[in-house]
Design an enzyme around this catalytic site. Structure first.
Site, PDB file in Angstrom:
ATOM      1  N   THR A  80       0.814  -1.218   0.000  1.00 35.01           N
ATOM      2  CA  THR A  80       0.000   0.000   0.000  1.00 35.01           C
ATOM      3  C   THR A  80       0.846   1.267   0.000  1.00 35.01           C
ATOM      4  O   THR A  80       2.032   1.249   0.328  1.00 35.01           O
ATOM      5  CB  THR A  80      -0.943   0.029   1.222  1.00 35.01           C
ATOM      6  OG1 THR A  80      -0.165   0.047   2.420  1.00 35.01           O
ATOM      7  CG2 THR A  80      -1.871  -1.178   1.228  1.00 35.01           C
ATOM      8  N   ASP A  81       0.190   2.371  -0.355  1.00 36.52           N
ATOM      9  CA  ASP A  81       0.841   3.681  -0.323  1.00 36.52           C
ATOM     10  C   ASP A  81       0.496   4.382   0.989  1.00 36.52           C
ATOM     11  O   ASP A  81      -0.135   3.789   1.872  1.00 36.52           O
ATOM     12  CB  ASP A  81       0.435   4.514  -1.542  1.00 36.52           C
ATOM     13  CG  ASP A  81      -1.071   4.780  -1.616  1.00 36.52           C
ATOM     14  OD1 ASP A  81      -1.778   4.621  -0.597  1.00 36.52           O
ATOM     15  OD2 ASP A  81      -1.533   5.166  -2.707  1.00 36.52           O
ATOM     16  N   ALA A  82       0.864   5.629   1.112  1.00 33.67           N
ATOM     17  CA  ALA A  82       0.623   6.380   2.345  1.00 33.67           C
ATOM     18  C   ALA A  82      -0.858   6.514   2.672  1.00 33.67           C
ATOM     19  O   ALA A  82      -1.232   6.703   3.829  1.00 33.67           O
ATOM     20  CB  ALA A  82       1.259   7.770   2.247  1.00 33.67           C
ATOM     21  N   GLY A  83      -1.721   6.382   1.671  1.00 35.17           N
ATOM     22  CA  GLY A  83      -3.163   6.475   1.892  1.00 35.17           C
ATOM     23  C   GLY A  83      -3.818   5.146   2.237  1.00 35.17           C
ATOM     24  O   GLY A  83      -5.032   5.079   2.399  1.00 35.17           O
ATOM     25  N   VAL A 124      -3.918   2.509   0.306  1.00 33.17           N
ATOM     26  CA  VAL A 124      -4.467   1.914  -0.910  1.00 33.17           C
ATOM     27  C   VAL A 124      -3.340   1.190  -1.638  1.00 33.17           C
ATOM     28  O   VAL A 124      -2.187   1.638  -1.613  1.00 33.17           O
ATOM     29  CB  VAL A 124      -5.064   3.025  -1.813  1.00 33.17           C
ATOM     30  CG1 VAL A 124      -5.461   2.505  -3.173  1.00 33.17           C
ATOM     31  CG2 VAL A 124      -6.256   3.675  -1.111  1.00 33.17           C
TER      32      VAL A 124
END
Length: 144
Positions: free
Chosen positions: A22-25, A27
């Site tokens: 996942t990314d920082a969000g 997602v």
């Protein structure tokens, strides 16, 4: 994992989304869908009897990605269970065009991403194009 194509059901490789995907969000990072698709194609090859390491070392055959296109439809998130499908669109003597999808596995499955990936068969020493081995080509065609 499911497979089989006599009834036209696509091969499916099941995975879970981990934090590293996942990314920082929170997602799934868009490029990771290509990794998921690659793993599913590898497991599909294994399911029809071909290990990539043996192909490269013994048969001097490797597959390289020639082209990709991915449509992102809905986000996957941490801890989601995904089903990654593998289907063949077209087979040539030295290339295969795949259609792949990423689905959130749940009571109501959700399509997350759809990919079109073309791979080319090359010699593992020279990286020059070569025909797909005959036995493999036959088994791939049965998957249509």
């Amino acid at each position: 994992m499911t497979g089989g194509s006599p009834d036209n059901t696509p091969f499916t490789w099941n995975i879970r989304v981990y934090y590293e995907d996942t990314d920082a969000g929170g997602v799934v990072f868009y490029a990771n869908y290509l990794k998921f698709f690659e793993r599913a194609r590898t497991e599909w090859l294994r399911s029809i009897g071909f290990a990539q390491h043996k192909l490269a070392v013994v048969d001097k055959t490797v597959f390289v990605v020639r082209n990709t296109a991915v449509d992102y439809i809905s986000p996957a998130r941490l801890d989601d269970h995904l089903g990654i499908t593998v289907g063949i669109e077209k087979i040539g003597r030295a290339s295969v065009a795949f259609k792949q999808e990423a689905w959130r596995s749940s009571e109501n499955p959700v399509l997350l991403a759809r990919g079109a990936i073309t791979i080319a068969c090359v010699n593992s020493d020279t990286f020059r194009p070569q025909s797909i081995p005959t036995e493999m080509l036959h088994l791939m065609r049965r998957s249509l």
